[in-house]
Design an enzyme around this catalytic site. Structure first.
Site, short mmCIF file in Angstrom:
data_model
loop_
_atom_site.label_atom_id
_atom_site.label_comp_id
_atom_site.label_asym_id
_atom_site.label_seq_id
_atom_site.Cartn_x
_atom_site.Cartn_y
_atom_site.Cartn_z
N GLY A 589 -17.25 56.19 5.46
CA GLY A 589 -16.26 55.66 6.39
C GLY A 589 -15.96 56.68 7.45
O GLY A 589 -16.02 57.88 7.21
N ALA A 590 -15.65 56.20 8.66
CA ALA A 590 -15.32 57.10 9.76
C ALA A 590 -14.14 56.53 10.52
O ALA A 590 -14.05 55.32 10.71
CB ALA A 590 -16.52 57.27 10.69
N ALA A 592 -10.59 57.69 13.38
CA ALA A 592 -10.27 58.37 14.63
C ALA A 592 -10.29 59.87 14.49
O ALA A 592 -10.49 60.59 15.47
CB ALA A 592 -8.89 57.90 15.13
N LYS A 616 -14.27 64.65 2.24
CA LYS A 616 -13.52 64.42 3.47
C LYS A 616 -13.78 65.57 4.44
O LYS A 616 -13.77 66.73 4.04
CB LYS A 616 -12.02 64.35 3.19
CG LYS A 616 -11.55 63.11 2.48
CD LYS A 616 -10.02 63.12 2.38
CE LYS A 616 -9.51 61.86 1.72
NZ LYS A 616 -8.03 61.82 1.70
N ASP A 778 2.81 55.24 2.28
CA ASP A 778 1.85 54.22 2.72
C ASP A 778 1.24 53.54 1.50
O ASP A 778 0.03 53.47 1.33
CB ASP A 778 0.77 54.85 3.59
CG ASP A 778 0.01 53.80 4.40
OD1 ASP A 778 -0.96 54.17 5.10
OD2 ASP A 778 0.36 52.61 4.31
#
Length: 972
Positions: A589-590, A592, A616, A778
């Protein structure tokens, strides 16, 4: 004188007191033994009457102004208060004496065995002591010695008995009076208390639906329901004044009795049409309500408007076009279409869809604010139902004030002033000649006026301006005079002044400054550059910075929290892992700020160990503060320690290159997409829960044609309206994750215990974070991963999520926040606590038991949404949630944070639910016929077999999963 004591009552020969009878003996209380002779004499000015407890043993003698009450054999039943009154006395005077017949065998004299009162009245239970000595040990109990209900307020009077003050309906019980005699309790016979509800009026009625339309042959249902605080009322349903015989269902709900009549019609015909009335009555009166049932031959769709279909509006003003729709069955689709003639763009209206009179009539509004010239034309509303298509078209013409221009020319050799005026409606033209040079002839002496009643029409097309031309022939121009052309219509007026200067002439419109083209161009370029600079500065300020959502509390006082600065936390070098021992694979996953990459770690934990991990890392363009944020995340993870339900830290690389954070690899991806895939597998893409009435579905990211990115590190599939992927979907065989792969992802169908399992494990993870004084901020299904054995793990994936394009994150100030998951105090006061995490956990529960629906479905995040949250609005119970699970959600959504449960309490409750589910197995999955090993395998065997395959699935993504059938989903 016989057995017993003779009490001689002397006759009063004189009147004592004014208007008050006298009783002899003149004592307030008299105590005698059973069998005694008792004589009571009352004397008044006139005739007197006795009033007291009824007894068969009394003899009454009357002699003028006196009356004698006597008995030769007193019993406990004679115990009571005897009152003498003079009926003719206007002052209502009376005298009283209380008689005790002291019977050891009968300590109580009960005057009535049933007492009936209305709610909130005082209820007197008339049990009288026969011996005044026993008064000290009296009490009131329910039958069989049961104590009174809580909050029962009562008092005792030896002359009257027990009084229950402000009796309630629930206190309708059987009671006994108790006294202590010789150290033991002696009871009276029972007294039944009936507390009746105060009936405020006739029963309340509901008749559903308010109006009904059916096609001949369809089924229909009409429900008549009446309720009252008292059970004594009647209800019936009548059709065109004919009473219908319908079985009645009764219930007691919310302290009201309810009676329901349900009329079911399997195949309606025209004789079923007409007026239906629901009628209920009680002692307070009658109440009725009616509805009309219409039976039609076929589907119908009618469009109409109260407005004129030809509209004229001044440019710049707004207009609302309204269409009334009457249809059965309901609409399958509708839209507004712009038919030109100016451009081929379609309008983007603000549609207001409001049900007006009933279910079958709607009003659709097209809002056109601040109309521009290009928006004139035809607007058509199209609607469709099984009866076909219908359209209603409006013609919109814009009104313009005239625009005027004047030129000097020669026509047929004659000097002529030519005035062109355009506007709508068609403008009229007037010429003026005045002395001097002026912008308007109003400011000077008018020398001459010419009206042109019939100017030449140059162009006149529908929805366009009308352009006219007027000619003024001038033989000789007077150079010290002004010629003005004026045009006017119903909207306004315009003018142009022509001023001869010399042999030639030049004109200028009034009140207009003259700039050279060079100055105008320079100023325009400078203004454009300034705006561009301001825009770039604004975009830079608005760009979100990567920050760790998790916060660790250092101390707090009330709602004032002090958080630990994560940059000041120590970093233990034991987490350091050699970079060379990492072999990177595909990008998971990528976002911002960075990306997460699949990797193989050699020697992590054990020297010869080979482990698949998720790494990460930041982008190469990361700023210093973003690098510091990733380092802070690493320190927080190492500070928290390990837990089964947290995405745990395995290692890090902080030296000799960019910071790398090594975490557990979660093979099943995030919980949100896992649930959505299950919902699609069970119900199909077009039948998933929460189908939109206009034909769409809430799972807008689920289509058979789409590919899915495997969510090994918590990143969702691409193309979701409400959940944005952090990188584009790759169609290569290495990176794509086809729907066939998804169908094979898990070999066991989804059951209620799985949802309870996920809920409980997330709660355990949150309880662990709370015990470490950590606030997540979150909590959502997208931030929960599933790994081997379907173990749920909580993480934070802000690093690799494109929150700029994720509609779950809403702009508030300079930040993007997941407001649909946030507690009210977090939204409005920026207060984050463990209790605000509990609120978010309630939203996550709703996601789980709705199988991945977006919270607050159909509600946009705007001022109305914030008002709903502030007013305590709560989402409805999800389709797959048992009632007690929904109760947890409601408790989590308490507006007062201190009223919300703790995560530890939630864990305990969910574990009890899981145990109860294992015992009862109310919700079961049918074994799939496609599963190997025969159809007779038990659920436990299937579970063990599935569990044994998890590791293979994680490594290869290649196990078969049976199709989830709707009847396998027993817990909806």
């Amino acid at each position: 004188m016989g057995p017993g004591v003779l009490l001689l009552l002397l006759v009063a020969t004189a009147w004592h007191g004014q208007g008050i009878p006298v009783i002899e003996p003149s004592v307030p209380e008299l105590v005698v033994k059973p069998g005694a002779t008792v004589t009571l004499r009352c004397v008044g000015n006139g005739s007197v009457e006795w009033d007291g407890p009824p007894s068969p043993h009394w003899t009454l003698y009357s002699d003028g102004s006196s009356s004698i009450l006597s008995t030769n054999n007193a019993t406990f039943q004679n115990t009571g208060t005897y009152r003498c009154t003079e009926p003719g006395d206007p002052l209502g005077g009376s005298a009283a004496i209380h008689l005790y017949v002291k019977d050891p065998a009968r300590p109580w004299n009960v005057l009535a065995q049933e007492v009936v009162v209305f709610e909130d009245q005082d209820a007197l239970l008339p049990c009288l002591l026969t011996d005044p000595v026993l008064e000290a040990g009296v009490s009131l109990v329910r039958v069989r010695g049961r104590p009174l209900m809580r909050h029962t307020n009562y008092s005792f009077s030896p002359w009257h008995g027990f009084t229950i003050h402000r009796a309630k309906f629930i206190q309708s019980q059987d009671y006994q009076c108790s006294a202590l005699m010789g150290g033991r309790k002696v009871m009276s016979i029972s007294i039944r208390l009936k507390v009746q509800k105060v009936i405020p009026g006739p029963p309340a009625l509901t008749l559903v639906p308010a109006e009904l339309v059916r096609i001949r042959g369809e089924a229909a249902q009409i429900v008549c329901s009446a309720s009252s605080v008292d059970v004594n009322f009647d209800v019936f349903l009548q059709h065109n004044n004919t009473k219908l015989a319908i079985p009645q269902q009764s219930d007691f709900h919310n302290n009201r009795y309810q009676k329901v009549l349900t009329l079911n019609l399997d195949q309606v015909d025209f004789q079923h049409a007409g007026n239906y009335s629901c009628v209920a009555s009680n002692v307070q009166g009658k109440h009725s309500t009616s509805m009309f049932f219409r039976v039609v031959e076929s589907a119908y769709l009618n469009l109409s408007s109260e407005q004129n279909l030809i509209q004229e509006v001044t440019v710049g003003e707004g207009l609302n076009l309204k269409v009334m729709v009457e249809a059965y069955p309901g609409l399958q689709g509708f839209n507004w279409t712009y038919l030109g003639p100016f451009s081929d763009h379609q309008p983007e209206p603000k549609l207001a869809n409001a049900t007006t009179k009933d279910t079958y009539r709607h009003t659709f509004t097209l809002s056109l604010p601040r109309l521009k010239p290009s928006e004139a034309g035809r607007y058509s509303f199209l609607a469709r139902n099984p009866g076909g298509w219908r359209a209603l078209t409006f013609e919109l013409t814009l009104r313009y004030p005239p625009e005027v221009s004047v030129i000097w020319t020669f026509i047929n050799g004659s000097g002529t002033l030519l005035c062109a005026a355009s506007g709508y409606p068609q403008p009229n033209v007037t010429w003026l000649q005045c002395s001097g040079h002026t912008d308007r002839c109003d400011e000077a002496q008018v020398l001459q006026v010419w009206d042109d009643p019939y100017p030449e029409v140059l162009s006149q097309e529908p929805f366009h301006k009308v352009t006219v031309q007027s000619l003024l022939t001038v033989e000789t121009l007077e150079h010290n005079q002004t010629y003005e052309c004026r045009a006017h219509n119903s909207v306004g007026s315009g003018s142009w002044a022509f001023i001869p200067i010399s042999a030639g002439a030049h004109t200028h419109p009034p009140d207009e400054f003259l700039f050279t083209p060079v100055v105008v161009a320079c100023m325009s370029i400078m203004a454009l550059l300034l705006l561009l600079l301001l825009l770039l500065l604004y975009k830079y300020k608005q760009k979100p910075k990567y920050q760790v959502r998790w916060k660790i509390i250092e101390s707090y006082e009330g709602n004032s929290y002090t958080f630990i600065d994560p940059t000041q936390l120590p970093y233990n070098e034991k987490w350091e892992f050699p970079r060379n021992n990492l072999q990177f694979g595909k990008t998971l996953g990528a976002g911002a700020f960075g990306k997460v990459v699949e990797a193989t770690a050699f020697g992590l934990g054990k020297e010869d160990a080979v482990l698949k991990v998720a790494v990460k890392m930041l982008k190469s363009t990361a700023h210093a503060d973003e690098k510091e944020a990733l380092m802070s995340e690493l320190k927080i993870m190492s500070h928290l320690g390990q837990h089964e339900n947290i995405v745990n830290l395995l290692g890090a690389c902080t030296h000799g290159g960019p910071v790398l954070v090594i975490t557990e690899y979660c093979c099943y991806g995030d919980l949100l997409n896992f649930l959505r895939r299950k919902a699609e597998a069970m119900l199909g893409p077009s039948l998933s829960p929460g189908q939109d009435p206009e034909g769409g579905v809430d799972y807008k990211n689920i289509h058979l044609e789409k590919k899915y990115v495997r969510r090994d590190s918590g990143f969702s599939s691409q193309g979701v309206d409400t959940y944005v992927e952090m990188r584009p979907v790759s169609t290569s065989s290495n990176d794509s994750f086809s729907e066939q792969d998804l169908d094979k992802e898990d070999g066991r169908p989804l059951e209620l215990r799985d949802l309870l399992h996920f809920s409980s494990q997330v709660a355990q993870g949150m309880a662990f974070l709370a015990s470490k004084n950590c606030i997540h901020r979150d909590v959502a299904a997208r931030n929960v991963l599933l790994t081997n054995g379907h173990v749920a793990k909580i993480g934070d994936f802000g690093l690799a999520r494109d929150i700029m394009n994720d509609s779950n994150y809403i702009v508030k100030g300079n930040a993007r926040l997941p407001v649909k998951w946030m507690a009210p105090e977090s939204i409005f006061d920026c207060v984050y606590t463990v209790q605000s995490d509990v609120w978010s956990y309630g939203i996550l529960l709703w996601e789980i038991f709705s199988l991945g629906l977006n919270p607050y479905p159909g509600i946009l995040v705007n001022s109305k949404f914030y008002k709903l949250v502030k007013d305590g609005y709560q989402m409805a119970q999800p389709a797959f949630a048992p009632k007690n699970i929904y109760s947890i959600m409601q408790a989590c959504w308490a507006l007062e944070p201190t009223h919300r449960p703790t995560f530890q309490q939630i864990c305990s409750f969910l574990q009890e639910q899981a145990q109860e589910d294992r015992r009862e197995r109310d919700y079961t999955n049918l074994p799939s016929s496609s599963r190997s090993g025969g159809s007779g395998s038990s659920s436990s065997e299937l579970e063990e077999e599935s569990s044994s395959e998890h590791l293979t699935c994680c490594e290869q993504g290649d196990i078969a999963q049976p199709l989830l059938q709707p009847n396998n989903y027993q817990f909806c």
